[in-house]
Design a protein around this motif. Structure first.
Motif, PDB file in Angstrom:
ATOM      1  N   PRO A 225      -7.096   6.010   2.871  1.00 22.61           N
ATOM      2  CA  PRO A 225      -6.802   7.161   3.741  1.00 22.61           C
ATOM      3  C   PRO A 225      -7.261   6.912   5.170  1.00 22.61           C
ATOM      4  CG  PRO A 225      -8.639   7.645   2.268  1.00 22.61           C
ATOM      5  CD  PRO A 225      -8.041   6.350   1.802  1.00 22.61           C
TER       6      PRO A 225
ATOM      7  N   ARG B  27       0.836  -1.211   0.000  1.00 20.51           N
ATOM      8  CA  ARG B  27       0.000   0.000   0.000  1.00 20.51           C
ATOM      9  C   ARG B  27       0.866   1.254   0.000  1.00 20.51           C
ATOM     10  NH1 ARG B  27      -1.399   4.156   2.766  1.00 20.51           N
ATOM     11  NH2 ARG B  27       0.225   3.626   4.261  1.00 20.51           N
TER      12      ARG B  27
ATOM     13  N   LEU C 155       1.908   6.299  -7.124  1.00 24.75           N
ATOM     14  CA  LEU C 155       0.802   6.972  -7.799  1.00 24.75           C
ATOM     15  C   LEU C 155       0.556   8.384  -7.290  1.00 24.75           C
ATOM     16  CD1 LEU C 155      -1.721   3.972  -7.865  1.00 24.75           C
ATOM     17  CD2 LEU C 155      -0.154   4.696  -9.673  1.00 24.75           C
ATOM     18  N   GLY C 156       1.153   8.718  -6.130  1.00 26.03           N
ATOM     19  CA  GLY C 156       0.930  10.038  -5.563  1.00 26.03           C
ATOM     20  C   GLY C 156      -0.463  10.206  -4.988  1.00 26.03           C
ATOM     21  N   VAL C 157      -1.126   9.111  -4.664  1.00 25.33           N
ATOM     22  CA  VAL C 157      -2.481   9.129  -4.114  1.00 25.33           C
ATOM     23  C   VAL C 157      -2.496   8.296  -2.843  1.00 25.33           C
ATOM     24  CG1 VAL C 157      -4.906   8.541  -4.519  1.00 25.33           C
ATOM     25  CG2 VAL C 157      -3.486   9.357  -6.414  1.00 25.33           C
ATOM     26  N   THR C 158      -3.161   8.798  -1.818  1.00 20.94           N
ATOM     27  CA  THR C 158      -3.254   8.059  -0.564  1.00 20.94           C
ATOM     28  C   THR C 158      -4.268   6.925  -0.706  1.00 20.94           C
ATOM     29  OG1 THR C 158      -2.722  10.038   0.708  1.00 20.94           O
ATOM     30  CG2 THR C 158      -3.718   8.201   1.905  1.00 20.94           C
ATOM     31  N   ILE C 159      -3.776   5.703  -0.715  1.00 21.86           N
ATOM     32  CA  ILE C 159      -4.645   4.531  -0.790  1.00 21.86           C
ATOM     33  C   ILE C 159      -5.045   4.137   0.631  1.00 21.86           C
ATOM     34  CG2 ILE C 159      -4.806   2.139  -1.560  1.00 21.86           C
ATOM     35  CD1 ILE C 159      -2.703   2.745  -3.646  1.00 21.86           C
TER      36      ILE C 159
ATOM     37  N   SER D 110       1.007   3.974  -2.985  1.00 25.36           N
ATOM     38  CA  SER D 110       0.657   5.360  -2.667  1.00 25.36           C
ATOM     39  C   SER D 110       1.759   6.311  -3.109  1.00 25.36           C
ATOM     40  CB  SER D 110       0.396   5.508  -1.161  1.00 25.36           C
ATOM     41  OG  SER D 110      -0.721   4.743  -0.766  1.00 25.36           O
TER      42      SER D 110
END
Length: 453
Positions: A401, A388, A395-399, A392
């Motif tokens: 959250p 995870r 991709l620069g996205v918080t998986i 994260s």
């Protein structure tokens, strides 16, 4: 005169049947398409099994972590007073502590307030007052301090706040936090809301968003003073001061009898709630309402259980679809091998042998996909949080959250019995999917199959 002896029957599931089944599954130039379909079917089963193992492991870890965090700070029971105000909370806690099966009994006060820092807007918090002796019984809270220390907690006037709340208020150790707690009963008389500033003494990180973002701890007596958790009683020999008397004069005429909100009760066996409720009720004279953790969080855990069941059913459809793919790939294989089936029949192969050959081919796809999915699922489940974090960052996205899922990391706990059930179901579906195509192959008439060859 010599006679030719008939060839011995090799029997069911002989080496011959396995060799033919394996030959049919191998990719050759003429039937490469059928082998590609079989490979995709195997991949589908593997992905379905792996997804089921990962999801059930994460859900188990999530439930286990939530329960451990909740029961690490909140008791298995919360004991509330009946009728009379809870001024005898220390005696009640001591009596409950003496009941066999009780680990700890912790009195506390609790209320709501708005907290603000010098550089941030106000946010709602839950103010909870506890003594140092009570905090030391809560290992999760006591050991969760990342900045500051608990030394001198009872004698001080500081607060302990979570890391996320400190970030939200933009405060650090020593910075003031202002609490505003309106009392609806006093506001009607023209009084101001209660406002008081406390320095930050401790910043803790419990790994659970609910506690790290919304809870603020105070020493027991300062919390009781701030939340007005006390009764005023005229001192012996003193007279009741006039309404318009100065505040210092009014305070000097009264004694404060402090009270608590409730007592948190921790027991040795979290599942023995009914027995412990009865035992505590029989041994404690003080009438108390015992609310257990299942009642307090019933909706939350019911939602988790429902979510887990729905996710399991949805992901099981992947395995079911893959099982139907076994049927389609085997039917294509039977159509492609019609001439081969006729030749085998003319050479003496029985219907049962033909059925077993194609059954072995189908089961091999199912077993191979199941074992591949088992290995893949166990590896992913064992490394759920590192994967995870890697995705994260990539991709620069918080998986997952933490604000949504309550926990700051992705827990995973694999249950061997659930894994065994998933593997058994996948293999069972694979076996059932092979029966019809194998039966169709066994019904081929060699004369009809060879007529146009």
């Amino acid at each position: 005169m010599s006679t030719t002896q008939p060839a011995a029957d090799p029997g069911p599931f002989s080496r011959f049947e396995f060799l033919v089944a394996w030959r049919y599954l191998r990719a050759r130039r003429r039937d490469r398409f059928v082998s590609v379909i079989a490979g995709l079917t195997l991949t589908g089963i593997a992905l379905g099994v792996a997804a089921l193992i990962v999801v059930t492991s994460v859900m188990n870890g999530f439930n286990s972590e939530i329960v451990s965090k909740l029961l690490g700070l909140n008791g298995h029971f919360s004991a509330y007073p009946i009728e009379a105000r809870f001024t005898d909370y220390e005696q009640s806690a001591s009596e409950i502590q003496g009941v066999d099966g009780v680990i700890a009994a912790i009195p506390y006060v609790e209320g709501q307030a708005l907290a603000s820092g010098a550089k941030a807007d106000a946010t709602g918090v839950i103010v909870r007052g506890m003594s140092l002796a009570s905090v030391e019984k809560l290992k999760l809270l006591h050991d969760g301090a990342i900045l500051g220390h608990w030394d001198g907690w009872d004698e001080g006037n500081g607060v302990a706040i979570g890391r996320r709340l400190a970030e939200k208020l933009k405060v650090n150790i020593g910075d003031p936090v202002t609490l505003l707690s309106p009392d609806p009963g006093n506001l009607g008389a023209g009084n101001r809301p209660r406002t008081r500033s406390f320095p930050v003494q401790i910043i803790f990180d419990l790994g659970m968003t609910e506690f790290d973002s919304f809870y603020l701890y105070l020493p027991m007596q300062p919390a009781q003073d701030y939340l007005d958790m006390f009764d005023r009683v005229v001192k012996p020999g003193a007279s009741v001061p006039a309404v318009d008397a100065p505040e210092q004069e009014r305070e000097a005429a009264y004694d404060r009898i402090y009270r608590a909100t409730a007592v948190e009760v921790f027991i040795t066996d979290p599942n023995a709630l009914d027995q412990m409720r009865l035992r505590i009720g029989q041994q404690i004279e003080r009438p108390l309402i015992l609310s257990d953790w299942r009642q307090q969080h019933q909706n939350f855990f019911d939602a988790l259980q429902t979510q887990g069941s729905v996710m399991f059913v949805i992901l099981s459809m992947i395995v079911v679809v893959a099982a139907f793919n076994i049927i389609s790939s085997l039917i294509m294989l039977v159509k492609d091998k019609g001439t081969d089936i006729a030749v085998l029949r003319t050479m003496g192969a029985t219907r049962g042998s033909i059925m077993r050959i194609f059954g072995i081919a189908g089961v091999a796809i199912g077993v191979g996909g199941t074992l591949l999915g088992l290995a893949l699922g166990l590896v992913i489940a064992a490394n759920a949080e590192p994967i995870r974090a890697f995705l994260s960052g990539l991709l620069g996205v918080t998986i997952f959250p933490p604000e949504v899922f309550f926990l700051s990391s992705l827990p995973s706990r694999t249950n061997p019995s659930e894994v065994a059930a998933i593997v058994a179901v996948a293999m069972g579906l694979s076996f059932l999917a092979t029966l019809y195509p194998a039966w169709r192959a066994a019904q081929y008439d060699p004369v009809e199959a060879l007529r146009y060859e």
